[in-house]
Design a protein around this motif. Structure first.
Motif, short mmCIF file in Angstrom:
data_model
loop_
_atom_site.label_atom_id
_atom_site.label_comp_id
_atom_site.label_asym_id
_atom_site.label_seq_id
_atom_site.Cartn_x
_atom_site.Cartn_y
_atom_site.Cartn_z
N ARG A 122 -3.08 11.20 -1.54
CA ARG A 122 -1.77 11.11 -0.90
C ARG A 122 -0.82 10.27 -1.72
O ARG A 122 0.38 10.59 -1.85
CB ARG A 122 -1.90 10.54 0.51
N GLU B 236 -11.61 5.55 -1.59
CA GLU B 236 -10.91 6.26 -0.52
C GLU B 236 -10.06 7.37 -1.16
O GLU B 236 -8.87 7.21 -1.42
CB GLU B 236 -10.09 5.28 0.32
N ASP C 59 -8.98 10.39 -0.21
CA ASP C 59 -7.86 11.02 0.48
C ASP C 59 -6.60 10.17 0.34
O ASP C 59 -5.50 10.70 0.09
CB ASP C 59 -8.19 11.22 1.96
N ARG C 60 -6.74 8.86 0.50
CA ARG C 60 -5.59 7.97 0.37
C ARG C 60 -5.05 8.01 -1.06
O ARG C 60 -3.83 8.01 -1.28
CB ARG C 60 -5.96 6.54 0.75
N THR D 128 0.79 -1.22 0.00
CA THR D 128 0.00 0.00 0.00
C THR D 128 0.83 1.28 0.00
O THR D 128 0.41 2.28 -0.56
CB THR D 128 -0.94 0.04 1.21
N HIS E 103 -3.99 4.32 9.40
CA HIS E 103 -3.70 5.40 8.46
C HIS E 103 -3.53 6.67 9.30
O HIS E 103 -4.43 7.49 9.41
CB HIS E 103 -4.82 5.54 7.44
N GLU F 285 1.35 3.51 2.41
CA GLU F 285 0.55 4.55 3.03
C GLU F 285 1.48 5.58 3.66
O GLU F 285 2.08 5.34 4.72
CB GLU F 285 -0.38 3.93 4.08
N SER G 2 1.01 8.25 5.21
CA SER G 2 0.69 8.78 6.54
C SER G 2 1.50 8.07 7.62
O SER G 2 1.67 8.61 8.72
CB SER G 2 -0.81 8.66 6.82
N VAL H 264 -4.79 0.64 -3.04
CA VAL H 264 -5.60 1.60 -2.25
C VAL H 264 -7.07 1.21 -2.44
O VAL H 264 -7.51 0.94 -3.55
CB VAL H 264 -5.36 3.04 -2.73
#
Length: 361
Positions: free
Chosen positions: A228, A222, A224-225, A129, A342, A131, A133, A218
């Motif tokens: 990002r 989603e 926002d993800r 992923t 997250h 991620e 964040s 992802v």
């Protein structure tokens, strides 16, 4: 969890557990997996053929955590939908801006699964992923140990880096707050001497193929993800980090070499985020033992190993942000705070933060 070759029965069992653990998130994913289970269990010729396809794809693979099989299958279907566009039979459910679970039918699923490319993904791809964040795992500790504005140089190593996007996350906006709603400190303009990612299956987001696979991992809808991820891909492409193919057990030797070569009071900072679940148990034990030995053998205030890892299967439980460092007595484990899968907010332990920062002054 299994250490034997994967079977369709394993997939059904893992789907049941995943749907129980994540009951209210991603309705389209629940509907898709529900249809998969129904199809595998209906006794038809299509069911037998699908089971054989799973057998062939996963005959040489093992999985160590219950959510890996279901999410890999979803991502394998989603990447085809993203690549094909609106003509894909599952586009409305897996690739449209607002996923429609009701568009998932048995006929649409069978049509999507008729694409051999799906099973190529199941044989060779991994859930990755990236991620960003989770980059709080290094951006916050680096600020605490005095690396703002290049005051103290850093050498970064991410274990389980995938595409390495967390290694360049200092070029992205800071997004974290503490339990009071105040902005979390995050290192500014660090002087990073090395940015190294170690992964068994590293991805190259400078290629469309690997970037699309990250997009597929992802979850649909989603936004926002996804935003990002796009920002992180752009930042990485502008100035890539160094990615190395290797097992997690290679990391301690890489870190020892960095410590031996370090200059200007540089701190060697290793970090990992949601990696442990994917490791074979013996490999994990060896890796963690050698990482602790690396910290123990390092000079005080020269090295830190930070983990964000889950401690149980419950998705609503907070994840500890643990810093492993050496003090005068040996290796100490300091829980700086807790966060989510997250990370957006961090519950900070002020006393632990002070203890950690004091070791580097």
């Amino acid at each position: 969890m299994t250490d034997s070759p994967s079977t369709p029965r394993d997939l059904v069992d893992d789907i049941a557990r995943w749907r129980q653990v994540v009951p209210s998130r991603a309705p389209a994913y629940h509907r898709l997996l529900q249809e998969i289970v129904a199809l595998l269990g209906d006794g038809t010729r299509e069911a037998a053929e699908l089971a054989k396809h799973f057998d062939d794809a996963w005959a040489q693979r093992t999985f160590h955590i219950f959510y890996e099989r279901p999410l890999l299958l979803i991502a394998a279907l989603r990447v085809q939908a993203l690549t094909t566009g609106t003509t894909h039979p599952l586009w409305s459910a897996l690739a449209a801006p607002e996923p429609d679970p009701h568009s998932i039918t048995r006929s649409a699923l069978l049509e999507a699964l008729a694409d051999d490319a799906v099973f190529v993904c199941l044989r060779s791809n991994f859930v990755q992923t990236n991620e960003t964040s989770r980059a709080v795992a290094w951006l916050w500790p680096a600020q605490l140990i005095g690396c703002d504005d290049g005051a103290r140089p850093l050498a970064l190593v991410e274990v389980g880096a995938s595409a390495g996007l967390n290694l360049t996350a200092d070029r992205l906006p800071s997004r974290w707050t503490n339990q009071s709603g105040a902005r979390m400190p995050s290192v500014r303009a660090p002087a990073v001497r090395a940015r190294i990612g170690i992964d068994a299956h590293p991805l190259d987001v400078c290629t469309d193929r690997d970037a699309n696979w990250l997009r597929a991992c992802v979850w649909a809808g989603e936004h926002d993800r996804s935003a990002r991820l796009e920002a992180a891909i752009a930042a990485f492409r502008a100035a890539p980090a160094q990615l190395e193919r290797g097992d997690v057990t290679d990391a301690p030797n890489v870190l020892r070499a960095l410590c031996a070569a370090r200059q200007d009071r540089a701190v060697v900072l290793a970090f990992q985020t949601i990696v442990r679940d994917y490791l074979e148990p013996d490999n994990r034990a060896r890796y963690e033992r050698e990482m602790r030995r690396w910290i123990a053998d390092s000079a005080v205030a020269s090295a830190v190993w930070v983990e964000i890892e889950r401690e149980n299967a419950e998705p609503d439980k907070p994840l500890p942000i643990v810093a492993h460092v050496r003090d005068a007595t040996g290796v100490v484990d300091i829980v700086l705070g807790t966060t989510g899968y997250h990370p957006a907010a961090v519950v900070v332990d002020d006393a632990a933060v002070e203890r950690f920062a004091r070791l580097f002054r």
